[in-house]
Design a protein around this motif. Sequence first.
Motif, PDB file in Angstrom:
ATOM      1  N   ILE A 195     -88.976  -6.055 -81.021  1.00  0.00           N
ATOM      2  CA  ILE A 195     -87.728  -5.815 -80.309  1.00  0.00           C
ATOM      3  C   ILE A 195     -86.795  -6.968 -80.645  1.00  0.00           C
ATOM      4  O   ILE A 195     -87.079  -8.124 -80.327  1.00  0.00           O
ATOM      5  CB  ILE A 195     -87.960  -5.687 -78.793  1.00  0.00           C
ATOM      6  CG1 ILE A 195     -88.959  -4.554 -78.524  1.00  0.00           C
ATOM      7  CG2 ILE A 195     -86.635  -5.442 -78.076  1.00  0.00           C
ATOM      8  CD1 ILE A 195     -89.417  -4.441 -77.106  1.00  0.00           C
ATOM      9  N   ALA A 196     -85.694  -6.639 -81.332  1.00  0.00           N
ATOM     10  CA  ALA A 196     -84.736  -7.649 -81.777  1.00  0.00           C
ATOM     11  C   ALA A 196     -83.946  -8.214 -80.598  1.00  0.00           C
ATOM     12  O   ALA A 196     -83.974  -7.667 -79.484  1.00  0.00           O
ATOM     13  CB  ALA A 196     -83.792  -7.031 -82.806  1.00  0.00           C
ATOM     14  N   GLN A 197     -83.232  -9.300 -80.845  1.00  0.00           N
ATOM     15  CA  GLN A 197     -82.411  -9.944 -79.810  1.00  0.00           C
ATOM     16  C   GLN A 197     -81.441  -8.967 -79.153  1.00  0.00           C
ATOM     17  O   GLN A 197     -81.196  -9.041 -77.955  1.00  0.00           O
ATOM     18  CB  GLN A 197     -81.609 -11.103 -80.426  1.00  0.00           C
ATOM     19  CG  GLN A 197     -82.449 -12.277 -80.839  1.00  0.00           C
ATOM     20  CD  GLN A 197     -82.819 -13.162 -79.657  1.00  0.00           C
ATOM     21  OE1 GLN A 197     -82.384 -12.957 -78.541  1.00  0.00           O
ATOM     22  NE2 GLN A 197     -83.642 -14.160 -79.922  1.00  0.00           N
ATOM     23  N   ASP A 198     -80.892  -8.040 -79.955  1.00  0.00           N
ATOM     24  CA  ASP A 198     -79.922  -7.081 -79.411  1.00  0.00           C
ATOM     25  C   ASP A 198     -80.593  -5.865 -78.774  1.00  0.00           C
ATOM     26  O   ASP A 198     -79.916  -4.925 -78.363  1.00  0.00           O
ATOM     27  CB  ASP A 198     -78.930  -6.643 -80.486  1.00  0.00           C
ATOM     28  CG  ASP A 198     -79.579  -5.862 -81.627  1.00  0.00           C
ATOM     29  OD1 ASP A 198     -80.825  -5.692 -81.629  1.00  0.00           O
ATOM     30  OD2 ASP A 198     -78.834  -5.415 -82.526  1.00  0.00           O
ATOM     31  N   LEU A 246     -87.783  -2.308 -84.020  1.00  0.00           N
ATOM     32  CA  LEU A 246     -88.213  -2.263 -85.412  1.00  0.00           C
ATOM     33  C   LEU A 246     -89.684  -1.860 -85.431  1.00  0.00           C
ATOM     34  O   LEU A 246     -90.479  -2.341 -84.614  1.00  0.00           O
ATOM     35  CB  LEU A 246     -88.063  -3.626 -86.081  1.00  0.00           C
ATOM     36  CG  LEU A 246     -86.638  -4.137 -86.243  1.00  0.00           C
ATOM     37  CD1 LEU A 246     -86.259  -5.017 -85.084  1.00  0.00           C
ATOM     38  CD2 LEU A 246     -86.522  -4.883 -87.543  1.00  0.00           C
ATOM     39  N   ILE A 247     -90.031  -0.983 -86.345  1.00  0.00           N
ATOM     40  CA  ILE A 247     -91.420  -0.569 -86.532  1.00  0.00           C
ATOM     41  C   ILE A 247     -91.810  -0.950 -87.954  1.00  0.00           C
ATOM     42  O   ILE A 247     -91.177  -0.510 -88.916  1.00  0.00           O
ATOM     43  CB  ILE A 247     -91.595   0.930 -86.281  1.00  0.00           C
ATOM     44  CG1 ILE A 247     -91.221   1.241 -84.831  1.00  0.00           C
ATOM     45  CG2 ILE A 247     -93.030   1.361 -86.583  1.00  0.00           C
ATOM     46  CD1 ILE A 247     -91.185   2.696 -84.490  1.00  0.00           C
ATOM     47  N   ASN A 248     -92.837  -1.790 -88.056  1.00  0.00           N
ATOM     48  CA  ASN A 248     -93.273  -2.319 -89.353  1.00  0.00           C
ATOM     49  C   ASN A 248     -92.100  -2.917 -90.129  1.00  0.00           C
ATOM     50  O   ASN A 248     -91.977  -2.748 -91.334  1.00  0.00           O
ATOM     51  CB  ASN A 248     -93.979  -1.233 -90.172  1.00  0.00           C
ATOM     52  CG  ASN A 248     -95.232  -0.742 -89.488  1.00  0.00           C
ATOM     53  OD1 ASN A 248     -95.915  -1.492 -88.795  1.00  0.00           O
ATOM     54  ND2 ASN A 248     -95.535   0.527 -89.666  1.00  0.00           N
ATOM     55  N   GLY A 249     -91.211  -3.589 -89.401  1.00  0.00           N
ATOM     56  CA  GLY A 249     -90.066  -4.256 -90.014  1.00  0.00           C
ATOM     57  C   GLY A 249     -88.876  -3.358 -90.283  1.00  0.00           C
ATOM     58  O   GLY A 249     -87.823  -3.843 -90.696  1.00  0.00           O
ATOM     59  N   GLN A 250     -88.993  -2.061 -90.061  1.00  0.00           N
ATOM     60  CA  GLN A 250     -87.904  -1.119 -90.316  1.00  0.00           C
ATOM     61  C   GLN A 250     -87.152  -0.831 -89.009  1.00  0.00           C
ATOM     62  O   GLN A 250     -87.753  -0.425 -88.014  1.00  0.00           O
ATOM     63  CB  GLN A 250     -88.449   0.198 -90.888  1.00  0.00           C
ATOM     64  CG  GLN A 250     -89.132   0.043 -92.226  1.00  0.00           C
ATOM     65  CD  GLN A 250     -88.159  -0.377 -93.307  1.00  0.00           C
ATOM     66  OE1 GLN A 250     -87.080   0.191 -93.460  1.00  0.00           O
ATOM     67  NE2 GLN A 250     -88.536  -1.406 -94.064  1.00  0.00           N
ATOM     68  N   LEU A 251     -85.844  -1.031 -89.048  1.00  0.00           N
ATOM     69  CA  LEU A 251     -85.003  -0.810 -87.884  1.00  0.00           C
ATOM     70  C   LEU A 251     -84.933   0.669 -87.532  1.00  0.00           C
ATOM     71  O   LEU A 251     -84.694   1.512 -88.402  1.00  0.00           O
ATOM     72  CB  LEU A 251     -83.588  -1.331 -88.153  1.00  0.00           C
ATOM     73  CG  LEU A 251     -82.549  -1.095 -87.068  1.00  0.00           C
ATOM     74  CD1 LEU A 251     -82.865  -1.951 -85.847  1.00  0.00           C
ATOM     75  CD2 LEU A 251     -81.164  -1.402 -87.588  1.00  0.00           C
ATOM     76  N   ILE A 252     -85.134   0.996 -86.272  1.00  0.00           N
ATOM     77  CA  ILE A 252     -84.888   2.349 -85.770  1.00  0.00           C
ATOM     78  C   ILE A 252     -83.441   2.338 -85.279  1.00  0.00           C
ATOM     79  O   ILE A 252     -83.111   1.661 -84.309  1.00  0.00           O
ATOM     80  CB  ILE A 252     -85.846   2.720 -84.616  1.00  0.00           C
ATOM     81  CG1 ILE A 252     -87.304   2.579 -85.037  1.00  0.00           C
ATOM     82  CG2 ILE A 252     -85.553   4.128 -84.103  1.00  0.00           C
ATOM     83  CD1 ILE A 252     -87.742   3.479 -86.159  1.00  0.00           C
ATOM     84  N   ASP A 282     -93.112  -2.854 -74.923  1.00  0.00           N
ATOM     85  CA  ASP A 282     -93.433  -4.227 -75.292  1.00  0.00           C
ATOM     86  C   ASP A 282     -93.611  -4.334 -76.802  1.00  0.00           C
ATOM     87  O   ASP A 282     -94.060  -3.381 -77.455  1.00  0.00           O
ATOM     88  CB  ASP A 282     -94.731  -4.687 -74.617  1.00  0.00           C
ATOM     89  CG  ASP A 282     -94.584  -4.788 -73.108  1.00  0.00           C
ATOM     90  OD1 ASP A 282     -93.526  -5.236 -72.639  1.00  0.00           O
ATOM     91  OD2 ASP A 282     -95.539  -4.401 -72.405  1.00  0.00           O
ATOM     92  N   ALA A 283     -93.296  -5.487 -77.347  1.00  0.00           N
ATOM     93  CA  ALA A 283     -93.534  -5.761 -78.764  1.00  0.00           C
ATOM     94  C   ALA A 283     -95.025  -5.990 -78.974  1.00  0.00           C
ATOM     95  O   ALA A 283     -95.743  -6.390 -78.053  1.00  0.00           O
ATOM     96  CB  ALA A 283     -92.737  -6.985 -79.197  1.00  0.00           C
ATOM     97  N   GLY A 284     -95.492  -5.712 -80.188  1.00  0.00           N
ATOM     98  CA  GLY A 284     -96.884  -5.958 -80.532  1.00  0.00           C
ATOM     99  C   GLY A 284     -97.425  -4.873 -81.432  1.00  0.00           C
ATOM    100  O   GLY A 284     -96.695  -4.002 -81.908  1.00  0.00           O
ATOM    101  N   VAL A 285     -98.722  -4.917 -81.671  1.00  0.00           N
ATOM    102  CA  VAL A 285     -99.390  -3.923 -82.505  1.00  0.00           C
ATOM    103  C   VAL A 285     -99.786  -2.739 -81.619  1.00  0.00           C
ATOM    104  O   VAL A 285    -100.342  -2.918 -80.534  1.00  0.00           O
ATOM    105  CB  VAL A 285    -100.630  -4.531 -83.198  1.00  0.00           C
ATOM    106  CG1 VAL A 285    -101.384  -3.473 -83.985  1.00  0.00           C
ATOM    107  CG2 VAL A 285    -100.213  -5.679 -84.106  1.00  0.00           C
ATOM    108  N   VAL A 286     -99.492  -1.536 -82.087  1.00  0.00           N
ATOM    109  CA  VAL A 286     -99.842  -0.332 -81.336  1.00  0.00           C
ATOM    110  C   VAL A 286    -101.366  -0.204 -81.335  1.00  0.00           C
ATOM    111  O   VAL A 286    -101.988  -0.159 -82.395  1.00  0.00           O
ATOM    112  CB  VAL A 286     -99.190   0.923 -81.961  1.00  0.00           C
ATOM    113  CG1 VAL A 286     -99.620   2.181 -81.216  1.00  0.00           C
ATOM    114  CG2 VAL A 286     -97.669   0.796 -81.976  1.00  0.00           C
ATOM    115  N   PRO A 287    -101.981  -0.162 -80.147  1.00  0.00           N
ATOM    116  CA  PRO A 287    -103.446  -0.081 -80.081  1.00  0.00           C
ATOM    117  C   PRO A 287    -103.969   1.315 -80.412  1.00  0.00           C
ATOM    118  O   PRO A 287    -103.219   2.300 -80.386  1.00  0.00           O
ATOM    119  CB  PRO A 287    -103.751  -0.452 -78.625  1.00  0.00           C
ATOM    120  CG  PRO A 287    -102.526  -0.094 -77.870  1.00  0.00           C
ATOM    121  CD  PRO A 287    -101.373  -0.266 -78.814  1.00  0.00           C
ATOM    122  N   ALA A 288    -105.260   1.392 -80.684  1.00  0.00           N
ATOM    123  CA  ALA A 288    -105.919   2.669 -80.959  1.00  0.00           C
ATOM    124  C   ALA A 288    -105.665   3.632 -79.808  1.00  0.00           C
ATOM    125  O   ALA A 288    -105.681   3.254 -78.639  1.00  0.00           O
ATOM    126  CB  ALA A 288    -107.421   2.454 -81.145  1.00  0.00           C
ATOM    127  N   GLY A 289    -105.398   4.889 -80.170  1.00  0.00           N
ATOM    128  CA  GLY A 289    -105.224   5.928 -79.167  1.00  0.00           C
ATOM    129  C   GLY A 289    -103.831   6.075 -78.600  1.00  0.00           C
ATOM    130  O   GLY A 289    -103.620   6.895 -77.714  1.00  0.00           O
TER     131      GLY A 289
END
Length: 162
Positions: A84-87, A91-97, A117-124
């Motif tokens: 989640i950028a400052q604004d 971003l998902i895998n560095g690509q802006l949505i 929340d920012a972070g790695v998407v967990p299994a499931g």
Amino acid sequence: MRFWLLALLPLLLFPLGLRVNLTRSMPVGLYWLDSNNPTRGDFVTFCAPERWGTAGYTGRGLCPGDTKPLLKQLCAVPGDTVEIAQDGQVLINGQLIQDSQALTIDRAGHVLSSDLDAGVVPAGFGLAFGRSTASFDSRYFGLVPLGAMRRAIFLIPFSLME
């Protein structure tokens, strides 16, 4: 006459696994619910987490709390990185949505909060977004269990608004 057809259409199509989307957050048209597991980029349907669904953001339907299922696009899957950028843009895998920052106030003037929340998407789990800046989606309720999603194949585009 047109109103009665619109009212009966979901009842006729539902047993066939067909759904009609008339909202602006996703392409307007006819969808078929598939039994395959959804993958990144697929359209998906699911019930909003109950605390959000009962807040009046989904309309009446077949989900818990008598709310309507949501139709979104699966944008992140297990192992993907969400930032989640400052604004507030996502971003998902560095690509802006594009236009992905959460709104702070809804159309009725109620304060909105974000459970994303920012972070790695967990299994499931997965992250699902609509195509509108005002879409009610993972920006607000965060990750969605993949097991709660059904893949929705876009069959026929149409516009009943014209």
